[in-house]
Enzyme design. Structure first.
Site, PDB file in Angstrom:
ATOM      1  CG  HIS A 187      41.445  36.298  16.494  1.00  0.00           C
ATOM      2  ND1 HIS A 187      41.672  36.431  17.844  1.00  0.00           N
ATOM      3  CD2 HIS A 187      41.540  34.971  16.227  1.00  0.00           C
ATOM      4  CE1 HIS A 187      41.887  35.233  18.366  1.00  0.00           C
ATOM      5  NE2 HIS A 187      41.814  34.333  17.410  1.00  0.00           N
ATOM      6  CG  HIS A 245      40.414  36.779  22.283  1.00  0.00           C
ATOM      7  ND1 HIS A 245      39.517  35.938  21.685  1.00  0.00           N
ATOM      8  CD2 HIS A 245      41.568  36.093  22.390  1.00  0.00           C
ATOM      9  CE1 HIS A 245      40.109  34.773  21.449  1.00  0.00           C
ATOM     10  NE2 HIS A 245      41.356  34.846  21.862  1.00  0.00           N
TER      11      HIS A 245
END
Ligand SMILES: [Zn+2]
Length: 618
Positions: free
Chosen positions: A157, A404
């Site tokens: 991330h 993501h």
């Protein structure tokens, strides 16, 4: 266990998840909603008495996960309690810069700001930080005996992002936060840790629902090809990004591509963000937490985040667009990614009418922001100031460089974790319900027993599960391997989160503990005869043998447990080894002895025993 979402329930934004179990309360994340401002952007904070919170764990520095933390720490009753706030070292370092910027941006032109810079700094100093995979034991609670610990694991991330494995009184919860399992240039991807036992509950992001990302290399080739074609037609390329996160990855991709393509090297790549430039120090400092690729470069003396170095093609600009020369083709990376205000919006409005120019959107956009609206390629857009109509002729492309997981990655990760309960968060309602349906089918086909939940904000999910506990047998108890349904008995020793079963004889050797007995002694004044005491006790417990103890006192042993001794002419002692059963017998003996004096039977017995001593007036 109760799980309540104060934000990010069937929406993307203002993540805030409350976990309650055995009297302990842990909150994961405290963000704001990017599509709202002021108080409206906060999670539903009034739903919780913040003074009862044991800990707040922040997964990463993005505003939708961290920006309401100051408000919680300074403007709720959190301070009245004993709660501790935790985030990883790099998250804490970036958080400070990011929050100063947040205060500055949200204060500009608004009297609805949530907190001041001073409040942010005051609370900042209270935040505890940790390393990845460091196990943290929470301070004990005054009101609950349940112990709590957590461990963080890399989540991909962004720099410093982690997921948390929480353990409350033996129940295990994995909170993923935003995560990515894809290899990239600078981050370590999320991996399912090696754990002894899977989590009971997984609270998982669902941003991309059932969508799939393109393979990384194809996507990169598509991106660099697109940038090059816009430049070739004499256009300018606008890349709206969040200051930190995917921006760093895109910069590395462009820098590398320019190095391989001398024909592009006269074209400048501008990176406009005073915030990101400040944070580059943090990126440089935490290189050891990044991917093998970055670490290998660093070992060769190349710092990929040092864009001031001789061979870098990136030109950082920290004062808006005033120093930007955009007469000729160029690439500009600017924030915010949603094109809602600031430099990226200013450039969009300036460049929109020229069809040679191109806009490339690379990240996830929430509903209602310009970056989402413009993907429908409207012919006109509205100027932020004054609302004048602007022709939109520049090209609009979307290449997802999202950090993501997509459906394939998310479902694979969930399969590997295989929790009993799966709670979906951080996803728009449609994406989430499609994901839920897809996972249901997947689990049903394989007969996996996983309960799936997708609660709305403030809705409470109540989970029931057996907190399975494992005890290791040690010493002589472990000599024979038990077969199913045999009973193994021994002492159960509990220390923090582990249980050991062993024979009392092995206690000292394996635990350093020793066993001891408590001898209880009760002394009573004696106003009746010893014989009368014996008579009453025998009436209650049957025939009792009389002997003498080591000091020569007359002793009656009752039920092989309790000794009643005549220690002095007018004094009795009752002695026994403390224990649940023994204490009960001792209590009953005491009741009998104390009742002797007032008992009518005593009078009768006394009369029978001593007829010759009585005075007969008749
Ligand atoms: Zn994020």
């Amino acid at each position: 266990m109760e799980v309540q979402l104060l934000g990010a329930g069937q929406e993307v934004g203002r993540s805030c998840c409350v976990i309650k179990y055995k009297g302990r309360i842990i909150v994961c994340d405290a963000g704001v909603h990017p599509a709202f401002s002021g108080m409206a952007a906060l999670p539903f904070l009034d739903e919780l008495d913040w003074s009862t919170v044991d800990a707040i764990l922040i997964t990463h520095f993005h505003l939708d996960h961290a920006a309401s933390l100051t408000y919680v720490m300074e403007k709720t009753n959190f301070k009245e309690g004993k709660g501790v706030v935790y985030m990883s070292h790099p998250t804490k370092a970036v958080y400070r810069y990011l929050m100063s910027d947040f205060v500055r941006v949200s204060t500009a032109g608004s009297d609805d700001n949530l907190f001041t810079e001073a409040e942010m700094i005051a609370s900042f100093n209270e935040i505890q930080s940790f390393d990845f995979e460091q196990e943290i034991l929470l301070p004990p609670s005054d009101t609950s005996s349940a112990s709590v610990r957590f461990t963080s694991f890399a989540a991909g991330h962004v720099l410093g992002a982690c997921m948390f494995l929480l353990e409350i009184a033996g129940a295990r919860v994995l909170y993923t936060g935003d995560y990515s399992t894809e290899e990239d240039r600078h981050l370590v991807p999320a991996k399912v840790p090696n754990w002894e036992r899977p989590p009971d509950v997984m609270i998982c992001e669902s941003t991309y629902g059932v969508q799939s990302h393109e393979p990384r290399l194809e996507k990169e080739a598509q991106f660099t090809g697109l940038v090059q074609s816009i430049l070739k037609r004499g256009g300018r390329v606008l890349l709206p990004v969040f200051a930190l996160g995917r921006a760093q990855e895109l910069l590395l991709i462009l820098d590398e591509y320019w190095a391989e393509h001398p024909e592009l090297q006269h074209i400048p790549i501008y990176y406009i963000s005073s915030l990101a430039i400040k944070c580059m120090d943090v990126y440089r400092q935490y290189i050891h937490t990044m991917s093998p690729n970055v670490r290998a470069k660093f070992a060769r003396g190349i710092n990929p985040f040092d864009f001031k170095r001789q061979d870098s093609f990136i030109r950082p600009l920290d004062r808006g667009i005033s120093k930007l020369n955009d007469r000729n083709p160029c690439v500009v990376m600017a924030s915010p990614g949603f094109l809602t205000s600031g430099v990226s919006r200013e450039l969009l409005e300036k460049w929109a009418p020229d069809p040679r120019n191109g806009l490339v959107i690379t990240g996830y956009s929430v509903e209602g922001v310009m970056a989402r609206t413009i993907m429908n390629e409207p012919t006109e857009i509205h100027a932020l100031n004054g609302g004048a109509k602007i022709q939109r002729r520049l090209s609009v492309d979307y290449i997802s460089f999202s950090a993501h997981v997509d459906y394939t990655q998310n479902s694979k990760f969930i399969d590997e974790v295989m929790p009993s309960h799966l709670i979906l968060v951080h996803g728009e309602v449609n994406n989430m319900s499609r994901l839920r349906a897809a996972l249901r089918t997947r689990f049903a086909e394989r007969k996996n027993d996983v309960q799936i939940y997708s609660p709305r904000n403030v809705e409470t999910v109540k989970l029931k599960f057996r907190g399975e506990r494992m005890a290791k047998a040690l010493g002589s108890l472990a000599n024979t391997v038990p077969t199913p349904s045999t009973t193994v008995s021994g002492l159960l020793v509990s220390k923090d989160f582990s249980y050991t079963l062993l024979s009392p004889a092995d206690l000292r050797e394996f635990t350093g503990l020793s066993s001891s007995v408590i001898l209880q002694r009760q002394r009573l004044a004696l106003s009746v005869s010893w014989d009368l005491v014996r008579w009453h006790l025998e009436g209650m417990y049957g025939k009792i043998a009389q002997g003498k103890d080591a000091e020569g006192h007359l002793t009656l042993r009752i039920m092989e447990t309790v000794d009643v001794k005549l220690v002095d002419k007018h004094e009795l002692a009752i002695e026994w080894v403390g224990g649940v059963t023994n204490d009960m017998i001792a209590d009953s003996v005491l009741a009998v002895v104390l009742g002797i004096e007032g008992s009518p039977a005593s009078v009768k017995k006394t009369t029978e025993d001593h007829p010759h001593n009585h005075h007969h007036p008749h």
